[in-house]
Scaffold this active site. Structure first.
Site, PDB file in Angstrom:
ATOM      1  N   HIS A   1       1.454   4.302  -3.021  1.00 60.60           N
ATOM      2  CA  HIS A   1       1.325   5.766  -2.932  1.00 60.60           C
ATOM      3  C   HIS A   1       2.468   6.437  -3.710  1.00 60.60           C
ATOM      4  O   HIS A   1       2.250   7.427  -4.406  1.00 60.60           O
ATOM      5  CB  HIS A   1       1.427   6.233  -1.477  1.00 60.60           C
TER       6      HIS A   1
ATOM      7  N   GLU B   1      -6.225   6.813  -1.024  1.00 57.83           N
ATOM      8  CA  GLU B   1      -6.139   5.657  -0.130  1.00 57.83           C
ATOM      9  C   GLU B   1      -6.679   4.410  -0.805  1.00 57.83           C
ATOM     10  O   GLU B   1      -6.069   3.341  -0.759  1.00 57.83           O
ATOM     11  CB  GLU B   1      -6.934   5.921   1.159  1.00 57.83           C
TER      12      GLU B   1
ATOM     13  N   HIS C   1       0.839  -1.206   0.000  1.00 57.76           N
ATOM     14  CA  HIS C   1       0.000   0.000   0.000  1.00 57.76           C
ATOM     15  C   HIS C   1       0.874   1.256   0.000  1.00 57.76           C
ATOM     16  O   HIS C   1       0.647   2.190  -0.782  1.00 57.76           O
ATOM     17  CB  HIS C   1      -0.902  -0.029   1.247  1.00 57.76           C
ATOM     18  N   GLU C   2       1.877   1.271   0.857  1.00 56.35           N
ATOM     19  CA  GLU C   2       2.733   2.465   0.960  1.00 56.35           C
ATOM     20  C   GLU C   2       3.531   2.677  -0.328  1.00 56.35           C
ATOM     21  O   GLU C   2       3.659   3.798  -0.811  1.00 56.35           O
ATOM     22  CB  GLU C   2       3.675   2.350   2.170  1.00 56.35           C
TER      23      GLU C   2
END
Ligand SMILES: [Zn+2]
Length: 299
Positions: free
Chosen positions: A163, A222, A159-160
């Protein structure tokens, strides 16, 4: 680029003449020209900086160059590491590095141009992790027990990293810049109006852009990072089915706490995202089976 704000017409010539006789203190009018010029400029500015997010294909507007973005990422990373207790050995550190490298290796190189991957473990109770532009990743030790296993950790790291790959930070900088310029344009438009009207209009514009543009933007980011991160974790042969479970644990970890974990406060709506993960699961499982057919991994 600098925009000049014309000086308020003080007590000199123009202010003495108009609208004095209108009673009720009604001053100058709303000026449309600054808003119109700003809107035209914004359209041109955005359109000439249009690109598509990797994997999802969403149109985004980014005016910060990749080099600038990577330089900013590196600078912030070094600052954070300097102020933190960085762990550079041991099983947890090795695990973070191994999972991070596995995920980084399945991302198309054209999406990570200029990245120099780095993975660090920071000793802190925070339930948090981040990836800055340029591939600078850090995981806080407080996240390890909540992640529970390597699949959970892979979901968070994926997920990070997503981004950074999707350039969300640069996109946010672009929209904040436009919001500032928009605020100036509105300020010029209402510059001659009654001060209380000016305040009202400025407040309405501030709230409108915050709740109408910036916050929905961050929710979109997100959800996009969840989607892309799940794909990255699945490509790297981790079990994507851990994602909804991980978010349930995250929600639990924040229960009854005065201050929710950092990761939860910046990543809202646990129920919605758990539902999203369930909807994306068939695609993620398919990705994993096509990427991991001849894999040496346990899956
Ligand atoms: Zn996030």
């Amino acid at each position: 680029m600098r925009i000049r704000i014309p000086r308020r017409r003080g007590g000199s010539f123009p202010a003495r003449f108009p609208s004095r006789g209108r009673g009720s203190g009604g001053r100058g009018k709303f000026r449309f020209l600054p808003i119109l010029l700003f809107a035209l400029f914004a359209l041109f500015y955005l359109w000439s900086n249009k690109s598509a997010v990797p994997l999802t294909g969403r149109t985004q507007f980014v005016t910060v160059s990749r080099d600038q973005e990577v330089a900013l990422g590196l600078q912030s990373y070094q600052q954070i590491l300097n102020q933190s207790n960085v762990i550079t050995s041991g099983p947890a550190y090795e695990k973070v590095k191994e999972i991070g490298q596995r995920i980084a290796s399945v991302i198309e190189p054209e999406f990570t141009e200029g990245f120099k991957w780095e993975f660090n473990l920071i000793d802190s109770e925070q339930v948090n992790a981040f990836c800055l532009p340029g591939g600078k990743v850090a995981v806080y030790t407080g996240l390890i027990p909540v992640a529970e296993n390597e699949d959970g950790l892979a979901v968070v790291i994926g997920h990070e990293i997503a981004h950074a790959v999707a350039r969300h930070g640069a996109e946010r900088m672009t929209s904040q810049k436009l919001q500032q310029w928009g605020t100036m344009a509105v300020g010029m438009s209402v510059g001659d109006m009654d001060p209380s009207v000016q305040r009202g209009v400025m407040q309405a514009f501030g709230m409108g852009s915050q709740f109408g543009i910036l916050l929905p933007f961050s929710r979109k980011h997100e959800s996009e990072a969840d989607d892309m991160g799940l794909t990255f974790a699945a490509r790297a042969c981790f079990n994507p089915e851990e994602a909804p479970k991980l978010w349930e644990r995250m929600a639990k970890a924040s229960e009854g706490k005065e201050k929710p974990p950092e990761f939860m406060s910046t990543h809202p709506n646990p129920d919605t995202r758990i539902d999203n993960f369930k909807a994306w699961m068939p695609k993620a499982l398919k990705t994993r089976s096509s990427f991991c057919k001849i894999s040496k991994n346990k899956y």
